[in-house]
Design a protein around this motif. Structure first.
Motif, PDB file in Angstrom:
ATOM      1  N   THR A 489       0.864  -1.183   0.000  1.00  0.00           N
ATOM      2  CA  THR A 489       0.000   0.000   0.000  1.00  0.00           C
ATOM      3  C   THR A 489       0.898   1.229   0.000  1.00  0.00           C
ATOM      4  OG1 THR A 489      -1.661  -1.177   1.296  1.00  0.00           O
ATOM      5  CG2 THR A 489      -1.879   1.217   1.148  1.00  0.00           C
ATOM      6  N   LEU A 490       0.831   2.003  -1.071  1.00  0.00           N
ATOM      7  CA  LEU A 490       1.606   3.236  -1.177  1.00  0.00           C
ATOM      8  C   LEU A 490       0.700   4.422  -0.866  1.00  0.00           C
ATOM      9  CD1 LEU A 490       3.580   2.629  -4.491  1.00  0.00           C
ATOM     10  CD2 LEU A 490       4.409   2.328  -2.157  1.00  0.00           C
ATOM     11  N   SER A 491       1.227   5.385  -0.128  1.00  0.00           N
ATOM     12  CA  SER A 491       0.468   6.613   0.170  1.00  0.00           C
ATOM     13  C   SER A 491       1.423   7.787   0.249  1.00  0.00           C
ATOM     14  CB  SER A 491      -0.308   6.478   1.481  1.00  0.00           C
ATOM     15  OG  SER A 491       0.580   6.390   2.575  1.00  0.00           O
ATOM     16  N   GLY A 492       0.863   8.973   0.147  1.00  0.00           N
ATOM     17  CA  GLY A 492       1.694  10.175   0.181  1.00  0.00           C
ATOM     18  C   GLY A 492       0.965  11.349   0.799  1.00  0.00           C
ATOM     19  N   ASP A 493       1.736  12.363   1.167  1.00  0.00           N
ATOM     20  CA  ASP A 493       1.155  13.556   1.786  1.00  0.00           C
ATOM     21  C   ASP A 493       2.062  14.739   1.463  1.00  0.00           C
ATOM     22  OD1 ASP A 493      -0.533  15.130   3.348  1.00  0.00           O
ATOM     23  OD2 ASP A 493       0.726  14.870   5.130  1.00  0.00           O
ATOM     24  N   VAL A 494       1.460  15.912   1.310  1.00  0.00           N
ATOM     25  CA  VAL A 494       2.208  17.135   1.025  1.00  0.00           C
ATOM     26  C   VAL A 494       1.453  18.298   1.642  1.00  0.00           C
ATOM     27  CG1 VAL A 494       1.055  17.609  -1.175  1.00  0.00           C
ATOM     28  CG2 VAL A 494       3.378  18.422  -0.820  1.00  0.00           C
ATOM     29  N   ASN A 495       2.170  19.328   2.061  1.00  0.00           N
ATOM     30  CA  ASN A 495       1.496  20.461   2.705  1.00  0.00           C
ATOM     31  C   ASN A 495       1.147  21.588   1.738  1.00  0.00           C
ATOM     32  OD1 ASN A 495       4.188  21.164   2.333  1.00  0.00           O
ATOM     33  ND2 ASN A 495       4.317  22.395   4.197  1.00  0.00           N
ATOM     34  N   ARG A 496       1.687  21.589   0.511  1.00  0.00           N
ATOM     35  CA  ARG A 496       1.297  22.555  -0.523  1.00  0.00           C
ATOM     36  C   ARG A 496       1.822  22.076  -1.883  1.00  0.00           C
ATOM     37  NH1 ARG A 496       4.307  25.528   2.884  1.00  0.00           N
ATOM     38  NH2 ARG A 496       2.493  26.798   3.376  1.00  0.00           N
ATOM     39  N   ASN A 497       1.462  22.786  -2.947  1.00  0.00           N
ATOM     40  CA  ASN A 497       1.837  22.386  -4.313  1.00  0.00           C
ATOM     41  C   ASN A 497       1.324  20.974  -4.622  1.00  0.00           C
ATOM     42  OD1 ASN A 497       3.199  24.837  -4.420  1.00  0.00           O
ATOM     43  ND2 ASN A 497       5.178  23.937  -3.891  1.00  0.00           N
ATOM     44  N   PHE A 498       0.020  20.786  -4.420  1.00  0.00           N
ATOM     45  CA  PHE A 498      -0.592  19.459  -4.515  1.00  0.00           C
ATOM     46  C   PHE A 498      -0.511  18.874  -5.925  1.00  0.00           C
ATOM     47  CE2 PHE A 498      -2.660  21.797  -1.085  1.00  0.00           C
ATOM     48  CZ  PHE A 498      -2.429  20.946  -0.012  1.00  0.00           C
ATOM     49  N   ALA A 499      -0.716  19.700  -6.939  1.00  0.00           N
ATOM     50  CA  ALA A 499      -0.718  19.181  -8.312  1.00  0.00           C
ATOM     51  C   ALA A 499       0.635  18.584  -8.680  1.00  0.00           C
ATOM     52  CB  ALA A 499      -1.091  20.302  -9.279  1.00  0.00           C
ATOM     53  N   ALA A 500       1.706  19.286  -8.303  1.00  0.00           N
ATOM     54  CA  ALA A 500       3.048  18.782  -8.617  1.00  0.00           C
ATOM     55  C   ALA A 500       3.328  17.488  -7.866  1.00  0.00           C
ATOM     56  CB  ALA A 500       4.094  19.843  -8.263  1.00  0.00           C
ATOM     57  N   PHE A 501       2.881  17.428  -6.603  1.00  0.00           N
ATOM     58  CA  PHE A 501       3.127  16.211  -5.824  1.00  0.00           C
ATOM     59  C   PHE A 501       2.337  15.025  -6.383  1.00  0.00           C
ATOM     60  CE2 PHE A 501       1.971  13.336  -2.331  1.00  0.00           C
ATOM     61  CZ  PHE A 501       3.246  12.910  -1.963  1.00  0.00           C
ATOM     62  N   GLU A 502       1.120  15.286  -6.853  1.00  0.00           N
ATOM     63  CA  GLU A 502       0.306  14.206  -7.415  1.00  0.00           C
ATOM     64  C   GLU A 502       1.011  13.551  -8.599  1.00  0.00           C
ATOM     65  OE1 GLU A 502      -4.272  13.377  -8.937  1.00  0.00           O
ATOM     66  OE2 GLU A 502      -3.598  15.423  -8.511  1.00  0.00           O
ATOM     67  N   LYS A 503       1.639  14.344  -9.450  1.00  0.00           N
ATOM     68  CA  LYS A 503       2.390  13.799 -10.582  1.00  0.00           C
ATOM     69  C   LYS A 503       3.548  12.942 -10.093  1.00  0.00           C
ATOM     70  CE  LYS A 503       1.332  17.569 -13.806  1.00  0.00           C
ATOM     71  NZ  LYS A 503       1.904  18.666 -14.633  1.00  0.00           N
ATOM     72  N   THR A 504       4.250  13.431  -9.050  1.00  0.00           N
ATOM     73  CA  THR A 504       5.370  12.672  -8.491  1.00  0.00           C
ATOM     74  C   THR A 504       4.888  11.342  -7.928  1.00  0.00           C
ATOM     75  OG1 THR A 504       6.552  14.713  -7.937  1.00  0.00           O
ATOM     76  CG2 THR A 504       7.233  12.722  -6.788  1.00  0.00           C
ATOM     77  N   PHE A 505       3.785  11.384  -7.188  1.00  0.00           N
ATOM     78  CA  PHE A 505       3.264  10.169  -6.556  1.00  0.00           C
ATOM     79  C   PHE A 505       2.845   9.142  -7.600  1.00  0.00           C
ATOM     80  CE2 PHE A 505      -0.318   7.729  -4.809  1.00  0.00           C
ATOM     81  CZ  PHE A 505       0.315   7.145  -3.713  1.00  0.00           C
TER      82      PHE A 505
END
Length: 516
Positions: A489-505
């Protein structure tokens, strides 16, 4: 009593138990109150920009243009000197307290993200995150954890693998849970993060704001504004302290611990044939020499965009005394004896020596020459209408005599145009310059303004860039070993710049699950 009711009762009791001091501190540290104070300061600052302040050039004209009612109301409210009013300083103090208390309240939580990262997670917790993905890998748990670590590392996340055991129930042959038999499941959590110090970026902004506020407050409270008139060849150890009272500007002489000598003033003109008004000016330059009993001699050029700082005194170009003068003059001398001519250039307050030993001293310059009622040379206006240079000429072995060099051609029969010291004198050229410059002096003994602008201002810009252009990104990979491989199960979290993090994830998930 239900759990919800117990919670409500507990919360209500806690609020009732709060004393007045606690409620006051809670208000002071609230974000909403800080935003309100910031908006109020912005509004007052806008008033200070829209209404000409009394220490700004041209305030007297602005004040005279107002109606009597506006003069009274704006004056009573302090709008003409808003940055020195008690309420502006009070708002600054309250906002500073709000920033400090809010930081104290919230910093421990922000620091816990750095000092105590979440190294373990359960599959259920990971699946409940906003960014999550679940699949199987054919490898055993340890090998699967190594694969996850590899791709976390390639994405810039430093991986850490932590082993945990999760209590669960055994599974019956029919697929149901056997609640009478507990088992312990081995779970590996791969955790990776980057940009963790972004969590304290807001507090760097707070520090920069406090430095900005404190620097300007110290500068306003300990410093003062003054003027000093600079005439080439003159020196002074006094400056004129400026005090404002609405449209009245009063000046008082203040002793300074050094002497300022004016060596030269220069005005660079757009059109050398034009006047010396502001619209025809590129730059003003004042060359000064400071004689200090403690530090010796210091020379400096003070230009329009080049202030000079010395012992907490900051010198700026402020204005000129717009009476025409000449930085240097060019004379044509015609010998009475043989009619020969020679060209001589003399600097303001300077001298020149002729081949026969005659010394020419530049004494004064009048742009629109006339004799006053007392018979002394004077000027009718500030413009270059009838320019004349007044010279002191000394022939070897003789007493000095006064000579007038006119730009206009004069008859030798006129007393002022008659030959003197063996020559006929004519002013053929001159470099225009004002009579004097006025330097504005900002005294800031503790360099509060410097600290405010360079450490507070630049620090604030850097902190804001750090806050908004970086983010704290975290990834978890929870691995459960099964008979046919590993459930991941992979998961992720970010405190800002959500769109960029979504691509990374999404990119990391695709690479990991492509291994199966």
């Amino acid at each position: 009593m239900s759990a919800v009711e117990e919670s409500i009762t507990s919360t209500t009791s806690a609020r009732i138990a709060q004393g007045p001091l606690d409620r006051f501190l809670a208000l002071l540290s609230s974000v909403r109150f800080g935003i309100f104070l910031l908006i109020a300061l912005v509004i007052l600052s806008m008033i200070g920009m829209l209404i000409v302040q009394q220490n700004v050039q041209g305030f007297d004209s602005f004040y005279a243009s107002l109606t009597p009612a506006e003069q009274i109301v704006f004056g009573r409210l302090g709008f003409f000197d808003i940055y020195h009013t008690w309420y502006f300083n009070a708002l600054l103090l309250l906002l500073s307290l709000n920033i400090i208390l809010a930081s104290i309240d919230r910093f421990p939580t922000a620091w816990s993200y750095i000092s105590k990262p979440k190294l373990t997670a359960t599959p259920a917790w990971a699946k409940s995150r906003k960014y999550s993905e679940q699949s199987f890998l054919p490898e055993k748990a340890d090998e699967a954890a190594q694969i996850i670590s590899k791709y976390f590392q390639s994405a810039g996340f430093k991986p850490t693998v932590t082993e945990t055991f999760i209590e669960d129930y055994a599974i019956n042959p029919d697929g149901t849970k056997n609640f009478s038999q507990k088992i312990s499941k081995r779970t590996l959590t791969v955790f990776g993060e980057k940009g963790k110090f972004n969590r304290i970026g807001a507090y760097l902004v707070h520090i920069a704001l406090l430095i900005l506020f404190l620097g300007h407050f110290v500068s306003l409270q300990t410093g003062f504004d003054a003027d000093v008139r600079m005439v080439p060849g003159e020196s002074t150890d006094k400056i004129q302290l400026i005090q404002f009272d609405l449209d009245k500007k009063e000046k008082f002489d203040v002793q300074i611990p050094f002497t300022i000598y004016c060596e030269d003033i220069e005005q660079k003109l757009i059109d050398p044939t034009g006047g010396i008004d502001i619209t025809n000016t590129l730059d003003w330059r004042t060359r000064i020499r400071i004689d200090d009993p403690q530090r010796g001699t210091t020379t400096a050029d003070v230009a329009l965009n080049k202030p000079f700082t010395y012992r907490g005194y900051r010198f700026f170009q402020a204005q000129t005394i717009p009476v025409g003068n000449a930085r240097q003059i060019t004379l044509k001398l015609t010998s009475v004896a043989d009619g020969s001519e020679q060209i001589v250039t003399v600097q303001r307050q300077g001298t020149a020596t002729l081949p026969d030993g005659t010394v020419i001293k530049y004494d004064a310059f009048f742009p629109d020459f006339a004799f006053n009622a007392q018979g002394q040379p004077d000027t009718r206006s500030a413009d270059y209408r009838n320019p004349v240079a007044v010279l002191s000429v000394t022939k070897p072995g003789e007493a000095p005599i006064r000579v007038f060099a006119f730009a206009a051609e004069l008859s030798s029969q006129m007393p002022v145009g008659a030959p003197k010291a063996g020559y006929k004198w004519r002013l053929v050229d001159y470099q225009k310059a004002p009579l004097a410059h006025v330097l504005s002096i900002k005294y800031d003994p503790y360099n509060g303004a410097f600290v405010a602008w360079y450490f507070g201002g630049i620090g604030l810009i850097a902190a804001l860039v750090f806050v908004f252009f970086t983010s704290h990104k975290r990834l978890w990979g929870v691995v459960e070993e099964s008979e046919n491989g590993s459930k991941v199960t992979l998961s992720g979290d970010v405190n800002r710049n959500f769109a960029a993090f979504e691509k990374t994830f999404i990119g990391v998930c695709r690479k990991i699950f492509a291994e199966k």
